[in-house]
Design a protein around this motif. Structure first.
Motif, PDB file in Angstrom:
ATOM      1  N   ASP A 180      -1.521  10.063  -9.397  1.00 12.06           N
ATOM      2  CA  ASP A 180      -1.473  10.773  -8.123  1.00 12.06           C
ATOM      3  C   ASP A 180      -1.538  12.287  -8.338  1.00 12.06           C
ATOM      4  OD1 ASP A 180      -1.328   8.520  -6.558  1.00 12.06           O
ATOM      5  OD2 ASP A 180       0.851   8.545  -6.360  1.00 12.06           O
ATOM      6  N   ALA A 186      -4.579  14.773  -7.312  1.00 11.85           N
ATOM      7  CA  ALA A 186      -4.340  15.942  -6.466  1.00 11.85           C
ATOM      8  C   ALA A 186      -4.902  17.201  -7.117  1.00 11.85           C
ATOM      9  CB  ALA A 186      -2.845  16.102  -6.200  1.00 11.85           C
ATOM     10  N   GLU A 239      -0.765  16.398  -2.440  1.00 14.14           N
ATOM     11  CA  GLU A 239      -0.010  15.141  -2.466  1.00 14.14           C
ATOM     12  C   GLU A 239       0.659  14.871  -1.123  1.00 14.14           C
ATOM     13  OE1 GLU A 239       1.224  14.756  -7.176  1.00 14.14           O
ATOM     14  OE2 GLU A 239       2.543  15.824  -5.803  1.00 14.14           O
ATOM     15  N   THR A 295      -1.910  14.108   1.560  1.00 13.00           N
ATOM     16  CA  THR A 295      -2.433  12.744   1.432  1.00 13.00           C
ATOM     17  C   THR A 295      -1.440  11.736   1.987  1.00 13.00           C
ATOM     18  OG1 THR A 295      -3.738  13.329  -0.522  1.00 13.00           O
ATOM     19  CG2 THR A 295      -3.225  10.990  -0.212  1.00 13.00           C
ATOM     20  N   ARG A 296      -0.166  11.888   1.636  1.00  8.25           N
ATOM     21  CA  ARG A 296       0.849  10.965   2.151  1.00  8.25           C
ATOM     22  C   ARG A 296       0.920  11.015   3.665  1.00  8.25           C
ATOM     23  NH1 ARG A 296       4.154  13.248  -1.743  1.00  8.25           N
ATOM     24  NH2 ARG A 296       5.574  14.076  -0.176  1.00  8.25           N
ATOM     25  N   LEU A 298      -2.567   9.479   5.257  1.00  8.82           N
ATOM     26  CA  LEU A 298      -2.683   8.036   5.041  1.00  8.82           C
ATOM     27  C   LEU A 298      -1.543   7.295   5.737  1.00  8.82           C
ATOM     28  CD1 LEU A 298      -3.854   7.751   1.315  1.00  8.82           C
ATOM     29  CD2 LEU A 298      -5.219   7.916   3.414  1.00  8.82           C
ATOM     30  N   ALA A 329      -8.677   6.838   1.908  1.00 13.27           N
ATOM     31  CA  ALA A 329      -8.047   7.244   0.651  1.00 13.27           C
ATOM     32  C   ALA A 329      -9.114   7.483  -0.413  1.00 13.27           C
ATOM     33  CB  ALA A 329      -7.059   6.180   0.188  1.00 13.27           C
ATOM     34  N   ARG A 364     -10.999  10.744   0.426  1.00 17.35           N
ATOM     35  CA  ARG A 364     -10.169  11.911   0.124  1.00 17.35           C
ATOM     36  C   ARG A 364     -10.125  12.156  -1.379  1.00 17.35           C
ATOM     37  NH1 ARG A 364      -6.574  13.774   4.104  1.00 17.35           N
ATOM     38  NH2 ARG A 364      -5.249  14.533   2.428  1.00 17.35           N
ATOM     39  N   GLY A 365     -10.023  11.080  -2.156  1.00 21.51           N
ATOM     40  CA  GLY A 365      -9.964  11.220  -3.603  1.00 21.51           C
ATOM     41  C   GLY A 365     -11.238  11.801  -4.191  1.00 21.51           C
TER      42      GLY A 365
END
Length: 231
Positions: free
Chosen positions: A32, A36, A147, A150-151, A154, A170, A173-174
């Motif tokens: 993770d 990021a 990070e 993203t949390r 999502l 996800a 975004r990655g």
């Protein structure tokens, strides 16, 4: 020992944070943080990074870094370079535009729908993550920023009950890169952008669909607008 990264390395990153929520493994937490760093542009496209170098940079041992990088290689984010380490994959401007376009098609209407369907309790549960985004922006901690961001997003999309939709976003975004974040920190503009997450929650709780659409449209626009500059 694997070679040091080629070219000029990015500025030293802070020690690996303990991420919120339950994770299945330490390896996943490492992945993770590395993901990021990729998204934030702190690990640069085309550069080769060795596992020991990244381990030292993030304050962890080499083994979970090597395992995490193998996971990221399966996602297409890095390529293994024999006897050297891992090269960060290049992402074209066209690809970034396409990723952002698909995200907009998915995330904007889904989030607007949540203004009608999501419970206030579920929405308020995301407020700590929104505050973390603001705190990280103020501190200039780009890895923590990505990070938490993203949390938050999502977690918000998960309220739709569509797990496949969350998985698709996800992945998009990655694969994205936000090279302009450092410049925004230096200009003192990232905190204002981070505040949009709290504004979005307020609009969702108020069931203000028009405001939700406006905020989400502006927010995703940042990805290929002020966040996109290579500086």
């Amino acid at each position: 020992m694997p070679a040091q990264p080629s070219g000029s390395p990015a500025a030293a990153a802070p020690a690996l944070p303990v991420l919120g929520g339950k994770r299945s493994s330490y390896r996943e937490r490492v992945a993770d943080a590395l993901r990021a760093a990729l998204i934030a542009g702190e690990l640069r496209a085309g550069e080769v990074y060795s596992a020991p170098t990244l381990a030292s940079r993030f304050g962890v041992s080499a083994t979970p870094v090597r395992e995490a990088m193998l996971d990221l290689a399966k996602e297409g984010l890095v390529d293994a370079v024999p006897n050297k380490g891992f090269r960060v994959t290049e992402v074209s401007e066209k690809q970034l535009d396409e990723y952002t376009h698909v995200r907009a098609l998915i995330e904007i209407p889904t989030t607007v729908e949540l203004a009608r369907t999501a419970s206030p309790v579920s929405l308020e549960a995301l407020r700590p993550a929104a505050r973390e985004i603001v705190t990280a922006a103020a501190a200039g901690d780009l890895i923590a920023y990505v990070e938490a961001d993203t949390r938050f997003h999502l977690g918000l999309l998960a309220l739709s009950g569509n797990a496949h939709l969350v998985e698709v976003v996800a992945d998009l975004r990655g694969r994205s890169r936000l090279y302009g974040l450092t410049a925004l920190v230096e200009a003192g503009r990232l905190t204002a952008s981070a505040q949009e997450h709290l504004d979005l929650l307020d609009a969702l709780v108020a069931r203000d669909e028009r405001a939700v659409r406006e905020i989400m449209t502006r927010h995703i626009g940042h990805v290929r607008g002020m966040w996109a500059s290579h500086g």
